[in-house]
Design a protein around this motif. Structure first.
Motif, PDB file in Angstrom:
ATOM      1  N   MET A  78       0.953  -1.283  -0.045  1.00  0.00           N
ATOM      2  CA  MET A  78       0.092  -0.136  -0.154  1.00  0.00           C
ATOM      3  C   MET A  78       1.028   1.170  -0.082  1.00  0.00           C
ATOM      4  N   LYS A  79       1.104   1.739  -1.302  1.00  0.00           N
ATOM      5  CA  LYS A  79       2.210   2.860  -1.397  1.00  0.00           C
ATOM      6  C   LYS A  79       1.482   4.176  -0.753  1.00  0.00           C
ATOM      7  N   ASN A  80       0.114   4.463  -1.110  1.00  0.00           N
ATOM      8  CA  ASN A  80      -0.676   5.556  -0.819  1.00  0.00           C
ATOM      9  C   ASN A  80      -1.683   5.318   0.380  1.00  0.00           C
ATOM     10  N   LEU A  81      -1.598   5.530   1.592  1.00  0.00           N
ATOM     11  CA  LEU A  81      -2.576   5.420   2.539  1.00  0.00           C
ATOM     12  C   LEU A  81      -3.991   6.083   2.495  1.00  0.00           C
ATOM     13  N   PHE A  82      -3.643   7.360   1.640  1.00  0.00           N
ATOM     14  CA  PHE A  82      -4.472   8.206   1.774  1.00  0.00           C
ATOM     15  C   PHE A  82      -5.261   8.305   0.298  1.00  0.00           C
ATOM     16  N   PRO A  83      -6.025   7.579  -0.092  1.00  0.00           N
ATOM     17  CA  PRO A  83      -6.597   7.401  -1.555  1.00  0.00           C
ATOM     18  C   PRO A  83      -7.286   8.590  -2.067  1.00  0.00           C
ATOM     19  N   ARG A  84      -6.677   9.831  -2.303  1.00  0.00           N
ATOM     20  CA  ARG A  84      -7.331  11.035  -2.529  1.00  0.00           C
ATOM     21  C   ARG A  84      -7.909  10.765  -3.803  1.00  0.00           C
ATOM     22  N   GLU A  85      -9.312  11.322  -4.087  1.00  0.00           N
ATOM     23  CA  GLU A  85      -9.875  11.237  -5.333  1.00  0.00           C
ATOM     24  C   GLU A  85     -10.528  12.618  -5.622  1.00  0.00           C
ATOM     25  N   ALA A  86     -10.602  12.980  -6.886  1.00  0.00           N
ATOM     26  CA  ALA A  86     -11.173  14.404  -7.208  1.00  0.00           C
ATOM     27  C   ALA A  86     -12.673  14.534  -6.856  1.00  0.00           C
ATOM     28  N   HIS A  87     -13.212  15.678  -6.433  1.00  0.00           N
ATOM     29  CA  HIS A  87     -14.309  15.559  -6.039  1.00  0.00           C
ATOM     30  C   HIS A  87     -14.935  17.197  -6.099  1.00  0.00           C
ATOM     31  N   THR A  88     -16.184  17.265  -6.526  1.00  0.00           N
ATOM     32  CA  THR A  88     -16.757  18.795  -6.923  1.00  0.00           C
ATOM     33  C   THR A  88     -17.114  19.385  -5.294  1.00  0.00           C
ATOM     34  N   ALA A 122     -19.754  -1.600  10.903  1.00  0.00           N
ATOM     35  CA  ALA A 122     -21.381  -1.430  11.097  1.00  0.00           C
ATOM     36  C   ALA A 122     -22.082  -0.400  11.583  1.00  0.00           C
ATOM     37  N   VAL A 123     -21.264   0.371  12.471  1.00  0.00           N
ATOM     38  CA  VAL A 123     -21.690   1.834  12.994  1.00  0.00           C
ATOM     39  C   VAL A 123     -21.726   2.849  11.824  1.00  0.00           C
ATOM     40  N   VAL A 124     -20.678   2.646  10.826  1.00  0.00           N
ATOM     41  CA  VAL A 124     -20.819   3.706   9.563  1.00  0.00           C
ATOM     42  C   VAL A 124     -22.104   3.324   8.716  1.00  0.00           C
ATOM     43  N   ALA A 125     -21.949   2.020   8.589  1.00  0.00           N
ATOM     44  CA  ALA A 125     -23.275   1.505   7.881  1.00  0.00           C
ATOM     45  C   ALA A 125     -24.528   1.982   8.170  1.00  0.00           C
ATOM     46  N   LYS A 126     -24.816   1.993   9.510  1.00  0.00           N
ATOM     47  CA  LYS A 126     -25.972   2.469  10.154  1.00  0.00           C
ATOM     48  C   LYS A 126     -26.292   3.885   9.779  1.00  0.00           C
ATOM     49  N   MET A 127     -25.155   4.650   9.700  1.00  0.00           N
ATOM     50  CA  MET A 127     -25.470   6.061   9.525  1.00  0.00           C
ATOM     51  C   MET A 127     -25.342   6.507   8.236  1.00  0.00           C
ATOM     52  N   LEU A 128     -25.117   5.578   7.380  1.00  0.00           N
ATOM     53  CA  LEU A 128     -25.191   5.811   5.660  1.00  0.00           C
ATOM     54  C   LEU A 128     -26.685   5.488   5.377  1.00  0.00           C
ATOM     55  N   ILE A 182     -12.377   2.881   4.736  1.00  0.00           N
ATOM     56  CA  ILE A 182     -13.114   3.968   5.231  1.00  0.00           C
ATOM     57  C   ILE A 182     -12.675   5.307   4.570  1.00  0.00           C
ATOM     58  N   TYR A 183     -11.359   5.606   4.193  1.00  0.00           N
ATOM     59  CA  TYR A 183     -11.128   6.885   3.417  1.00  0.00           C
ATOM     60  C   TYR A 183     -11.590   6.850   2.139  1.00  0.00           C
ATOM     61  N   LYS A 184     -11.523   5.674   1.583  1.00  0.00           N
ATOM     62  CA  LYS A 184     -12.116   5.517   0.147  1.00  0.00           C
ATOM     63  C   LYS A 184     -13.839   5.655   0.178  1.00  0.00           C
ATOM     64  N   LEU A 185     -14.371   5.283   1.267  1.00  0.00           N
ATOM     65  CA  LEU A 185     -15.759   5.613   1.348  1.00  0.00           C
ATOM     66  C   LEU A 185     -15.954   7.170   1.566  1.00  0.00           C
ATOM     67  N   ILE A 186     -15.219   7.577   2.311  1.00  0.00           N
ATOM     68  CA  ILE A 186     -15.585   8.942   2.413  1.00  0.00           C
ATOM     69  C   ILE A 186     -15.415   9.849   1.230  1.00  0.00           C
ATOM     70  N   PHE A 187     -14.564   9.482   0.502  1.00  0.00           N
ATOM     71  CA  PHE A 187     -14.317  10.350  -0.790  1.00  0.00           C
ATOM     72  C   PHE A 187     -15.279   9.939  -1.652  1.00  0.00           C
ATOM     73  N   GLN A 220     -20.653  12.186  -4.276  1.00  0.00           N
ATOM     74  CA  GLN A 220     -21.794  12.125  -4.379  1.00  0.00           C
ATOM     75  C   GLN A 220     -22.432  13.204  -3.710  1.00  0.00           C
ATOM     76  N   GLY A 221     -21.757  14.266  -3.334  1.00  0.00           N
ATOM     77  CA  GLY A 221     -22.349  15.545  -2.742  1.00  0.00           C
ATOM     78  C   GLY A 221     -22.488  15.645  -1.312  1.00  0.00           C
ATOM     79  N   VAL A 222     -22.340  14.451  -0.409  1.00  0.00           N
ATOM     80  CA  VAL A 222     -22.474  14.718   0.945  1.00  0.00           C
ATOM     81  C   VAL A 222     -21.343  15.677   1.661  1.00  0.00           C
TER      82      VAL A 222
END
Length: 512
Positions: A246-256, A416-422, A446-451, A456-458
């Motif tokens: 895992m070369k990059n622990l923070f998988p930054r993705e472009a988002h508007t 599971a807690v994250v899934a509950k709140m999504l 979880i980082y990938k999910l946040i991006f 999606q605009g959240v």
């Protein structure tokens, strides 16, 4: 005489036919610290529960040798009498007992009449706390008066009182401040020098690298490898843990980033027990659609208190205004927040995020139970289908969907807690320490999910004590100190030094 204090050979443990660990080996010498690493659900805690007889002899297969002789312990008391003491990730304090009573619980010193000798007990407890450089703790006060970090050090005092020969520490620094962590690591080095052995379980690989002599890695319940720490680095350990580099622990993705969707104005909160003390002091900020807004600060900065106020779960006095999509809203309780589109993953999942004995799946769907209710009855098939979807989406490792969530690893509970709140499809998602106590692979997911949510605009408000995490995924960073907002930085060229300077109140020259 064996070179090893402890030898565990071919240890296998299953639950309802599902193997949690399968043929694990572990060896520890006197005065050695072994780092035990693996992803959440890899089997680390299960292995230690076998060793400490939480799972007694006969409920697992394999062999344990202790000081060269086979160990067949039937309960924790027997392993502690042998000198094996475990400090669990979840604290085992009795909140309303004093610090001294917690340290000596079950082994209280008694006078000639058979009564507890409180003077002697308190004096001995003070000596133990002085050894841990915690002389400021009043051992006669109930332990709930102290932070989770200080309670963790009280657990260490309990182990010292039990004359541990082998100390097992399961994620011991997850609730500690930087200075408390430093104290603990220095203590472990002192213990080693005095001949005590340690097994150190942690996802903080820099800590493992500092104190471990040997590292054992397990993955999916199997033994991957054991190597001297001198031959490893953190990247090699990660590769062994997750099975890939895992070369990059923070998988930054472009988002508007869009228009302002959430605004907090002049938020103040007062201490629940002291009406004269403000824990959040006149904080205002905006959060935009698709933005990831990090919140940094030292312990006691007021970050969690701010999040609780925004989610309607702060129990003390408070004031200020909250706006969602340009309209002022009233959030008196968490159900109001969820109904309006504001969801929160709490800092303490054990106390505020899960119902421990309820099934994994029911913990996930409890935030949207009305969706599956018709005529006063729950539509089980629809609910179970959603449960399966969320377990797959969040990669929750569980033998079956309705297994009590308390039986899962901390990282899988967090998923599971994250899934509950999504599930309520939030417009604003507040994440308070979302990756605390979970492994590097689960963090990455979880980082990938946040991006993905940001795309999606959240709008995401993420509180974290891990500075690399804040700088690794945030678009903008709020810095809090002593309840006040001390910095509001666009995350372009932002450094840890600049954030820390703001947190401790040095002059801020750059703001956005």
């Amino acid at each position: 005489m064996s070179d090893y204090l402890l030898e565990m050979h071919d240890i296998t443990k299953d639950f309802n036919g599902v193997k949690a660990i399968d043929g694990i080996h572990l060896q520890v010498r006197r005065g050695e610290c072994v780092g035990l690493c693996g992803e959440n659900g890899a089997g680390k805690s299960t292995l230690m529960k076998v060793l400490s007889a939480v799972y007694p002899y006969g409920t697992w297969s394999g062999q344990i040798l202790w000081e060269g002789k086979e160990l067949k312990a039937r309960n924790i008391r027997e392993t502690e009498e042998a000198g094996i003491v475990i400090i669990h990730q979840e604290l085992m304090m009795v909140p309303h007992l004093t610090v001294a009573e917690n340290i000596f619980l079950g082994s209280e010193p008694r006078n000639k009449a058979g009564f507890i000798d409180y003077d002697l007990m308190n004096a001995q407890a003070e000596k133990l706390m002085a050894r841990l450089k915690m002389s400021d703790i009043n051992v006669a006060l109930p332990v709930y008066n102290y932070s989770g970090g200080k309670q963790q050090l009280v657990e260490i005092a309990k182990a010292l009182n039990k004359n541990a020969k082998l100390l097992i520490l399961d994620e011991p620094t997850s609730a500690l401040t930087t200075s408390e962590t430093r104290t603990l690591l220095d203590l472990i080095k002192e213990f080693k020098a005095n001949g005590m052995a340690c097994v150190y379980i942690s996802h903080k690989l820099d800590e493992v690298a500092e104190i471990a002599d040997t590292v054992t890695v397990i993955r999916d319940g199997t033994h991957i490898g054991t190597q001297p720490m001198a031959e490893l680095d953190t990247n090699k350990i990660i590769t062994m843990m997750v099975g890939r580099e895992m070369k990059n622990l923070f998988p930054r993705e472009a988002h508007t980033i869009g228009e302002v969707v959430f605004e907090a104005k002049n938020i103040s909160c007062w201490d629940v027990t002291n009406r004269e003390r403000k824990v959040v002091d006149n904080v205002s900020f905006e959060l935009r659609k698709g933005e990831i807004l990090g919140v940094a600060g030292l312990v006691g900065a007021g970050r969690t208190e701010l999040a609780c106020k925004l989610f309607g779960c702060w129990n003390g006095d408070h004031e200020g205004k909250i706006f969602l999509e340009g309209k002022e809203i009233s959030v008196r309780a968490p159900r109001d927040a969820v109904r309006l589109g504001i969801c929160m993953v709490p800092e303490d999942r054990k106390r505020h995020g899960i119902v421990p004995l309820m099934g994994v799946g029911y913990n996930i769907t409890m935030s949207v139970l009305k969706r599956y209710t018709s005529g006063g009855f729950i539509q089980s098939e629809a609910e179970l289908a959603e449960i399966q979807n969320q377990i797959i989406r969040m990669k929750v490792k569980t033998a079956e969907p309705l297994l009590p969530i308390a039986s899962l690893s901390g990282g899988n509970q967090q998923k599971a807690v994250v899934a509950k709140m999504l599930l309520p499809e939030p417009k604003v998602l507040i994440l308070d320490e979302p990756t605390r106590g979970i492994d590097v692979g689960a963090k990455y997911e979880i980082y990938k999910l946040i991006f993905e949510l940001a795309k999606q605009g959240v709008a995401v408000l993420m509180i974290s004590s891990e500075m690399p995490e804040v700088l690794g995924i945030s678009d903008r960073v709020l810095v809090m100190g002593e309840g006040k907002l001390r910095g509001n930085f666009v995350n372009e060229g932002l450094t840890q030094e600049k954030v820390l300077a703001a947190a401790i109140g040095q002059p801020i020259t750059e703001a956005a």
